[in-house]
Design a protein around this motif. Sequence first.
Motif, mmCIF file in Angstrom:
data_model
loop_
_atom_site.group_PDB
_atom_site.id
_atom_site.type_symbol
_atom_site.label_atom_id
_atom_site.label_comp_id
_atom_site.label_asym_id
_atom_site.label_seq_id
_atom_site.Cartn_x
_atom_site.Cartn_y
_atom_site.Cartn_z
ATOM 1 N N ALA A 165 0.825 -1.201 0.000
ATOM 2 C CA ALA A 165 0.000 0.000 0.000
ATOM 3 C C ALA A 165 0.864 1.258 0.000
ATOM 4 C CB ALA A 165 -0.938 -0.007 1.211
ATOM 5 N N VAL A 166 1.961 1.256 0.762
ATOM 6 C CA VAL A 166 2.883 2.402 0.770
ATOM 7 C C VAL A 166 3.500 2.590 -0.612
ATOM 8 C CG1 VAL A 166 5.110 3.223 1.647
ATOM 9 C CG2 VAL A 166 3.413 2.341 3.228
ATOM 10 N N ALA A 167 3.961 1.492 -1.209
ATOM 11 C CA ALA A 167 4.577 1.584 -2.535
ATOM 12 C C ALA A 167 3.580 2.106 -3.572
ATOM 13 C CB ALA A 167 5.112 0.216 -2.954
ATOM 14 N N LEU A 168 2.343 1.621 -3.515
ATOM 15 C CA LEU A 168 1.320 2.075 -4.453
ATOM 16 C C LEU A 168 0.987 3.547 -4.234
ATOM 17 C CD1 LEU A 168 -0.603 1.236 -6.703
ATOM 18 C CD2 LEU A 168 -2.220 0.516 -4.952
ATOM 19 N N PHE A 169 0.878 3.952 -2.967
ATOM 20 C CA PHE A 169 0.602 5.356 -2.661
ATOM 21 C C PHE A 169 1.732 6.252 -3.187
ATOM 22 C CE2 PHE A 169 0.991 9.101 0.032
ATOM 23 C CZ PHE A 169 -0.276 9.628 -0.075
ATOM 24 N N GLU A 170 2.984 5.865 -2.911
ATOM 25 C CA GLU A 170 4.126 6.673 -3.360
ATOM 26 C C GLU A 170 4.216 6.727 -4.888
ATOM 27 O OE1 GLU A 170 7.832 5.705 -1.549
ATOM 28 O OE2 GLU A 170 7.066 6.037 0.468
ATOM 29 N N TYR A 171 3.984 5.596 -5.540
ATOM 30 C CA TYR A 171 4.033 5.585 -7.006
ATOM 31 C C TYR A 171 2.999 6.541 -7.587
ATOM 32 C CZ TYR A 171 3.507 4.089 -11.817
ATOM 33 O OH TYR A 171 3.405 4.079 -13.185
ATOM 34 N N TRP A 220 -6.590 9.700 -1.148
ATOM 35 C CA TRP A 220 -6.891 9.853 0.271
ATOM 36 C C TRP A 220 -7.414 8.565 0.888
ATOM 37 C CZ3 TRP A 220 -4.537 13.731 2.261
ATOM 38 C CH2 TRP A 220 -4.298 14.862 1.499
ATOM 39 N N ASP A 221 -8.126 7.761 0.108
ATOM 40 C CA ASP A 221 -8.634 6.509 0.661
ATOM 41 C C ASP A 221 -7.496 5.536 0.969
ATOM 42 O OD1 ASP A 221 -8.110 6.246 -2.052
ATOM 43 O OD2 ASP A 221 -9.827 4.958 -2.444
ATOM 44 N N LEU A 222 -6.492 5.480 0.108
ATOM 45 C CA LEU A 222 -5.331 4.629 0.362
ATOM 46 C C LEU A 222 -4.524 5.144 1.546
ATOM 47 C CD1 LEU A 222 -3.847 2.136 -0.582
ATOM 48 C CD2 LEU A 222 -2.622 3.553 -2.243
ATOM 49 N N LEU A 223 -4.400 6.459 1.655
ATOM 50 C CA LEU A 223 -3.719 7.047 2.803
ATOM 51 C C LEU A 223 -4.472 6.742 4.097
ATOM 52 C CD1 LEU A 223 -1.381 8.764 3.826
ATOM 53 C CD2 LEU A 223 -2.820 10.777 3.463
ATOM 54 N N ALA A 224 -5.803 6.765 4.047
ATOM 55 C CA ALA A 224 -6.609 6.441 5.227
ATOM 56 C C ALA A 224 -6.388 4.994 5.666
ATOM 57 C CB ALA A 224 -8.088 6.689 4.948
ATOM 58 N N VAL A 225 -6.279 4.079 4.708
ATOM 59 C CA VAL A 225 -6.010 2.677 5.045
ATOM 60 C C VAL A 225 -4.644 2.552 5.703
ATOM 61 C CG1 VAL A 225 -5.569 0.395 4.056
ATOM 62 C CG2 VAL A 225 -7.527 1.727 3.274
ATOM 63 N N LEU A 226 -3.646 3.210 5.144
ATOM 64 C CA LEU A 226 -2.298 3.162 5.721
ATOM 65 C C LEU A 226 -2.275 3.727 7.135
ATOM 66 C CD1 LEU A 226 -0.245 4.300 2.621
ATOM 67 C CD2 LEU A 226 -0.214 2.051 3.685
ATOM 68 N N LEU A 227 -2.907 4.862 7.334
ATOM 69 C CA LEU A 227 -2.925 5.474 8.668
ATOM 70 C C LEU A 227 -3.695 4.622 9.667
ATOM 71 C CD1 LEU A 227 -3.344 9.245 7.749
ATOM 72 C CD2 LEU A 227 -1.263 8.030 8.462
ATOM 73 N N THR A 228 -4.737 3.956 9.215
ATOM 74 C CA THR A 228 -5.472 3.041 10.092
ATOM 75 C C THR A 228 -4.589 1.878 10.514
ATOM 76 O OG1 THR A 228 -7.570 3.630 9.050
ATOM 77 C CG2 THR A 228 -7.499 1.552 10.272
#
Length: 78
Positions: free
Chosen positions: A38-44, A54-62
């Motif tokens: 998820a981090v790699a996908l968000f950064e890419y 923002w939804d992917l960031l919310a999953v990571l922060l959760t």
Amino acid sequence: MGHPLSKAPYFGKFVDERFLEHRRRSTSLAGILGALVAVALFEYRFLHDHLVQWDLLAVLLTMVAVKMGMMVWFRFNG
């Protein structure tokens, strides 16, 4: 103290401490690898497409909040 599932009459034949430890380790590894993907996908998508999802960031922060919360919980209650 054993796992409640290992005390059940049917599951007691198949569930032992090794099974529960393997399940714990595999679940932990799956969570860690899922977070890394998820981090790699968000950064890419952020660096390549200049898009903040923002939804992917919310999953990571959760995931981070749950991990940190459980570490604090186990530190004071375990």
